[in-house]
Design an enzyme around this catalytic site. Structure first.
Site, PDB file in Angstrom:
ATOM      1  N   ASN A  36       4.440  -5.644   3.017  1.00 15.38           N
ATOM      2  CA  ASN A  36       3.387  -4.415   3.293  1.00 15.38           C
ATOM      3  C   ASN A  36       4.028  -3.525   4.486  1.00 15.38           C
ATOM      4  OD1 ASN A  36       0.996  -2.958   4.126  1.00 15.38           O
ATOM      5  ND2 ASN A  36      -0.250  -4.729   4.253  1.00 15.38           N
TER       6      ASN A  36
ATOM      7  N   CYS B 216      -3.418   1.827   6.441  1.00 18.65           N
ATOM      8  CA  CYS B 216      -2.701   1.959   5.124  1.00 18.65           C
ATOM      9  C   CYS B 216      -3.100   3.108   4.275  1.00 18.65           C
ATOM     10  CB  CYS B 216      -2.784   0.553   4.125  1.00 18.65           C
ATOM     11  SG  CYS B 216      -2.084  -0.971   5.390  1.00 18.65           S
TER      12      CYS B 216
ATOM     13  N   HIS C 201      -1.263   1.215  -2.882  1.00 18.98           N
ATOM     14  CA  HIS C 201      -0.936   0.476  -1.522  1.00 18.98           C
ATOM     15  C   HIS C 201      -0.423  -0.763  -2.000  1.00 18.98           C
ATOM     16  CE1 HIS C 201       0.001  -1.072   2.262  1.00 18.98           C
ATOM     17  NE2 HIS C 201      -1.141  -1.677   2.164  1.00 18.98           N
TER      18      HIS C 201
END
Length: 332
Positions: free
Chosen positions: A287, A117, A257
């Protein structure tokens, strides 16, 4: 670059998400969970999911084309493509190469980058250095993910979290008062075991073994990831703010993020920032890993929230464990 244009900044941006929406109500029919349970613990209401016949890289193609158009250049002007991804369609040809062919970036070098990520910020950092040393003029950085292809849809702890999306930026020369002012990347491999994904696809027989061993296709120690994420997002943000000789008060927006609303809230609290400093997308996309930051940034730009001269902190964390941050003075 000449003296007036010796900065590196985002000159074009775009994003793409699948049409199919998978809601929490849909998940209630698939796995032992509930809308209330998911929303309370994650902040996610729905996520976008690729259909089975669409390759992941097609999202990257769409995002890239939008970013190139926004930059006012052509695909043939691109010198390098960096695709940040944890979910490529193939080990090779690389996602960056597939995107290169589809958009017609004939002279571009291309490679994939996997920092989970954190990948988009890692990609920005690599691209910035190529541009500053004068090797390239335009670089396309893409965060592109199809995580729905990788999750165990019988594991309620992880399958509710992830979605598919892509975000892309074109980096090029900007006035030296603008652009990327500071970057920071890091990793702690000793904590890699708290967030893992095997590098091969799993058979039905493997699933039986995993269930017996209490292991899943994608496995996460939620508590450890939470503690790490809140701490490192604060530290990484402060690192680039200080690196640009600025203060918290000088920051107009933070683009973290977005993995979990509680992580975001915890990090903002430690930084002494209010929630209106971010552009939330997790509620509708879940996500989306390396695509999270560029998709949120693109939406905020398109909605007119970001103006020229704004100081933006981009900060991510992910498997590895990795982290990365960048402070950008918006140049468009």
């Amino acid at each position: 670059m000449n003296k007036e244009l010796n900065g590196v900044g985002i000159i074009g941006i775009g994003s793409a998400v699948p049409e199919k929406i998978l809601t929490n109500a849909d998940l209630e029919k698939m796995v032992d969970t509930s809308d209330e349970w998911i929303t309370k613990r994650t902040g996610i209401s729905e996520r976008r999911i690729l259909d089975k016949d669409t390759p992941v890289y097609e999202l990257g193609v769409k995002a890239a084309q939008k970013a190139i158009e926004d930059a006012g250049i052509t695909a043939e002007d691109i010198d390098l493509i960096i695709a940040a991804t944890t979910s490529p369609d193939y080990l090779f040809p690389q996602m960056a190469c597939l995107i290169q062919a589809k958009i017609g970036a004939k002279k571009a070098a291309a490679f994939d980058l996997n920092a989970a990520c954190s990948g988009f910020v890692y990609g920005l950092t690599v691209a910035q250095n190529f541009l500053l040393n004068g090797q390239y003029k335009y670089i396309l950085v893409i965060g592109c993910e199809g995580l729905s292809r990788m999750v165990d849809w019988e594991d309620r702890n992880t399958c509710v979290l992830f979605g598919d999306a892509a975000g892309a930026v074109v980096l090029g020369a900007v006035d030296n008062k603008y652009g990327i002012l500071s970057t920071h990347i890091g990793a702690d491999g000793e904590m890699g075991n708290v967030l893992t994904m095997p590098c091969c696809y799993i058979t039905e027989e493997d699933i039986k073994v995993r269930e017996h061993e209490n292991k899943k296709v994608m496995w996460m120690d939620g508590q450890e990831v939470f503690k790490f994420a809140v701490k490192i997002m604060e530290q990484a943000s402060l690192k680039v703010i200080e690196g640009a000789n600025l203060s918290i008060e000088d920051v107009n927006y933070v683009f973290p993020h977005q993995a979990n609303t509680r992580i975001i809230d915890g990090a903002l609290k430690r930084l002494g920032m209010k929630s209106d400093k971010i552009h939330p997308i997790i509620q509708k996309y879940g996500n989306i890993s390396s695509a999270s930051i560029p998709v949120a940034l693109d939406e905020a730009v398109k909605e007119g929230k970001i103006k020229k001269g704004d100081n933006l902190v981009l900060v991510g964390f992910g498997g590895g464990l990795t982290w990365g941050s960048a402070l950008i003075k918006w140049a468009k």
